[in-house]
Design an enzyme around this catalytic site. Structure first.
Site, PDB file in Angstrom:
ATOM      1  N   GLY A  52      18.434 -26.466  -0.229  1.00 39.84           N
ATOM      2  CA  GLY A  52      18.954 -27.746   0.236  1.00 39.84           C
ATOM      3  C   GLY A  52      19.690 -27.582   1.550  1.00 39.84           C
ATOM      4  N   CYS A  79      17.817 -19.980  -2.440  1.00 42.25           N
ATOM      5  CA  CYS A  79      18.553 -20.272  -1.215  1.00 42.25           C
ATOM      6  C   CYS A  79      19.871 -20.991  -1.552  1.00 42.25           C
ATOM      7  CB  CYS A  79      17.672 -21.070  -0.248  1.00 42.25           C
ATOM      8  SG  CYS A  79      18.326 -21.097   1.445  1.00 42.25           S
ATOM      9  N   TYR A  80      19.968 -22.301  -1.305  1.00 45.93           N
ATOM     10  CA  TYR A  80      21.153 -23.055  -1.703  1.00 45.93           C
ATOM     11  C   TYR A  80      21.409 -22.875  -3.197  1.00 45.93           C
ATOM     12  CZ  TYR A  80      24.180 -27.129  -2.571  1.00 45.93           C
ATOM     13  OH  TYR A  80      25.217 -27.957  -2.959  1.00 45.93           O
ATOM     14  N   HIS A 166      13.016 -17.746   0.402  1.00 43.32           N
ATOM     15  CA  HIS A 166      12.153 -18.791  -0.163  1.00 43.32           C
ATOM     16  C   HIS A 166      10.836 -18.171  -0.646  1.00 43.32           C
ATOM     17  CE1 HIS A 166      14.376 -22.486   0.820  1.00 43.32           C
ATOM     18  NE2 HIS A 166      14.826 -21.800   1.862  1.00 43.32           N
ATOM     19  N   GLU A 168       8.635 -19.602  -2.309  1.00 46.40           N
ATOM     20  CA  GLU A 168       7.615 -20.651  -2.435  1.00 46.40           C
ATOM     21  C   GLU A 168       6.798 -20.867  -1.178  1.00 46.40           C
ATOM     22  OE1 GLU A 168      11.481 -22.981  -1.420  1.00 46.40           O
ATOM     23  OE2 GLU A 168      10.865 -21.056  -2.262  1.00 46.40           O
ATOM     24  N   ASP A 224      -7.121 -39.193   1.151  1.00 48.12           N
ATOM     25  CA  ASP A 224      -6.218 -39.649   0.096  1.00 48.12           C
ATOM     26  C   ASP A 224      -6.554 -41.055  -0.399  1.00 48.12           C
ATOM     27  OD1 ASP A 224      -4.904 -37.250   0.856  1.00 48.12           O
ATOM     28  OD2 ASP A 224      -3.903 -38.376   2.447  1.00 48.12           O
ATOM     29  N   LYS A 367      -2.557 -32.423  -0.383  1.00 49.82           N
ATOM     30  CA  LYS A 367      -3.917 -32.838  -0.049  1.00 49.82           C
ATOM     31  C   LYS A 367      -4.982 -31.992  -0.741  1.00 49.82           C
ATOM     32  CE  LYS A 367      -4.443 -34.593   3.962  1.00 49.82           C
ATOM     33  NZ  LYS A 367      -4.666 -36.011   3.610  1.00 49.82           N
TER      34      LYS A 367
END
Length: 511
Positions: A52, A79-80, A166, A168, A224, A367
């Site tokens: 964050g 992280c945060y 991170h 991710e 989309d 996507k």
């Protein structure tokens, strides 16, 4: 269904955590950071605290309910989230002497389940100003970096972990292994999720939400909205679905013809030309945020007008849009306290009193996941694998003032770009390609005369989800052919440049 609950503290990457866990075949759900303990308890086998933009020591720092640590389930802070764990258990977090953004190497590590099978010679991705200066009682260090003495921490019981980096993002080379180790070895979860099962959930949610109502779909013809059109037709039937294609005057060449071809069997297809209206409202507008909001509000006016004309036949209750999670997160509309990067016309330009109920089934998807759904339901390949095109169209690919002449010029460049990539077999090797018309001019030579004409930037990127991206290493022969065709075929262009920026810090689109 129970699984991983991710508490969102406003990170731009929260959805990537969710995405990585789903790729592992594990059910996960995002909740706001201040979700009730009872709601978390009902849904969570383990908890992840996202990153964050805030400081944990700030007066207004977002904090979760302290009782989440008493639920007896594993917790991971990223992280945060790591700083939050340290802070809430009595450690000390402060602004570091140096900021840490970008690649870093783990050092001083010790054997631990979260490091099993991880190649520690590969970098992790850091993005923080604060750092843990002192661990709380009952916690220990697992690994450090040069600038973060506590890059991985855990409690003595091995049930609460923190990663300062991170895992991710794709730039953490072994990121998925870190997460898999936590999910499977620390938390002990089992695989229980796939895209086919998620499709069934989507279909059930649409039926439950819409029931007997009618839906107007904002149809651009992109990946989309096209996939959503086929999905809604399958779930609701064609008689209650009204796909609306609006020609804004800012679209790719032959887009209207493509819509007629691929959606000819949709019985209530509506095509309207409002190009003059859009271009008129954009006259003299140079600020990209203002462009997006003008386009968003004009779209809504068009949909309201069409709903009014349909009143004698049907009452439209829902407006469906192919909104994706990157659109939501960049507009600051996350479940946590996110910061706005840029407004997207379908999430950042909508009035408070819309007049329709919004239906956005893909709001929490990327996507490539929409493409998987499209493949499952039989959406044509050409529709599924076309490059992303922004809702505001060429308005956000023309830097500065928008005129009909500049739109025509960029449309011609865009067509050349598509033709060169497709003829070279390179079109599906890049995530997205685009041309941008810059506001600056450049001196050139045509024949024996000096010219002073516009500059065109070409951008091609590789990505998996659009949240992070790298510039595509396109062969020089393709770039040369592209440049020669643009300079020879498009009047008023004196220079072609290639954008080699990554995201972050740049975004994929220029505006």
């Amino acid at each position: 269904m129970k699984g991983v609950v991710i508490l969102d503290f406003g990170s731009q990457y929260t959805q990537l955590i969710w995405r990585k866990i789903r790729e592992m075949g594990v059910y996960s759900e995002i909740l706001p950071y201040n979700a009730s303990v009872n709601e978390i308890k009902d849904k969570a086998l383990t908890i992840i605290l996202s990153g964050g933009p805030d400081n944990v020591y700030s007066k207004y720092a977002p904090l979760p309910d302290r009782r989440i640590f008493d639920l007896g389930i594993p917790v991971l802070g990223i992280c945060y989230g790591l700083q939050l764990i340290a802070h809430m258990f009595g450690g000390r977090v402060a602004k570091g002497e140096k900021m840490e953004y970008g690649p870093a190497l783990l050092t001083e590590y010790k054997k631990d389940p979260v490091l099993d099978g991880v190649d520690l010679r590969k970098t992790v991705w850091m993005s923080h100003k604060d750092r843990v200066e002192a661990l709380p009682r009952g916690f220990e260090k697992v690994a450090s970096t040069e600038n973060s003495p506590y890059a991985i921490i855990k409690n003595k019981e091995g049930t609460i972990y923190g990663f300062q980096f991170h895992p991710e993002v794709v730039h953490t080379k072994e990121g998925k292994k870190f997460l898999m180790n936590f999910i499977f070895k620390v938390a002990g979860l089992k695989r229980n999720w796939n895209m086919r099962s998620y499709l069934r959930v989507l279909e059930q949610e649409i039926r439950k939400e819409v029931q007997g109502g009618s839906v107007m779909l904002a149809l651009s013809g992109g990946v989309d909205s096209s996939t959503l059109a086929f999905l809604l037709k399958n779930v609701l039937g064609g008689d209650r679905l009204y796909p609306v294609f609006v020609d804004t005057g800012l679209l790719k060449a032959h887009q209207k013809e493509k819509i007629r071809e691929y959606f000819s069997e949709f019985e209530n297809l509506i095509i309207v030309d409002r190009s003059r209206e859009f271009l008129k409202r954009l006259e003299g507008i140079r600020n990209p945020e203002e462009k997006r909001k003008i386009i968003g509000s004009t779209f809504i006016e068009v949909f309201v007008d069409i709903a009014e004309t349909l009143k004698k036949k049907v009452s439209i209750e829902y407006l469906a849009q192919g909104t994706l999670y990157p659109d939501v997160i960049e507009s600051g509309y996350s479940r946590g306290p996110a910061k706005t990067i840029k407004s997207h016309h379908n999430v950042g330009g909508l009035p408070d009193r819309l007049g329709f109920k919004l239906l956005e089934p893909f709001r929490l998807l990327f996507k490539d996941e929409v493409r998987k759904i499209g493949k499952l339901i039989g959406v044509p390949h050409e529709l599924l694998w076309q490059h992303p095109f922004p809702g505001p169209g060429f308005a956000v690919r023309i830097v500065g003032e928008i005129t009909e002449e500049r739109v025509k010029k960029l449309r011609k460049i865009d067509s050349i770009l598509d033709e060169v990539l497709k003829s070279s077999g390179y079109y599906e090797k890049v995530w997205q390609s685009l041309a941008v018309l810059l506001s600056d001019r450049s001196v050139g030579v045509r024949g024996d005369e000096r010219s002073y004409e516009e500059v065109c930037a070409i951008r091609m990127v590789t990505s998996t989800d659009g949240m992070t991206a790298d510039f595509a290493r396109v062969p020089y022969r393709i770039l040369r052919k592209l440049s020669l065709r643009i300079l020879n075929e498009v009047e008023g262009i004196s220079r072609v440049v290639y954008d080699i920026s990554t995201k972050p810090p740049a975004t994929i689109e220029w505006e």
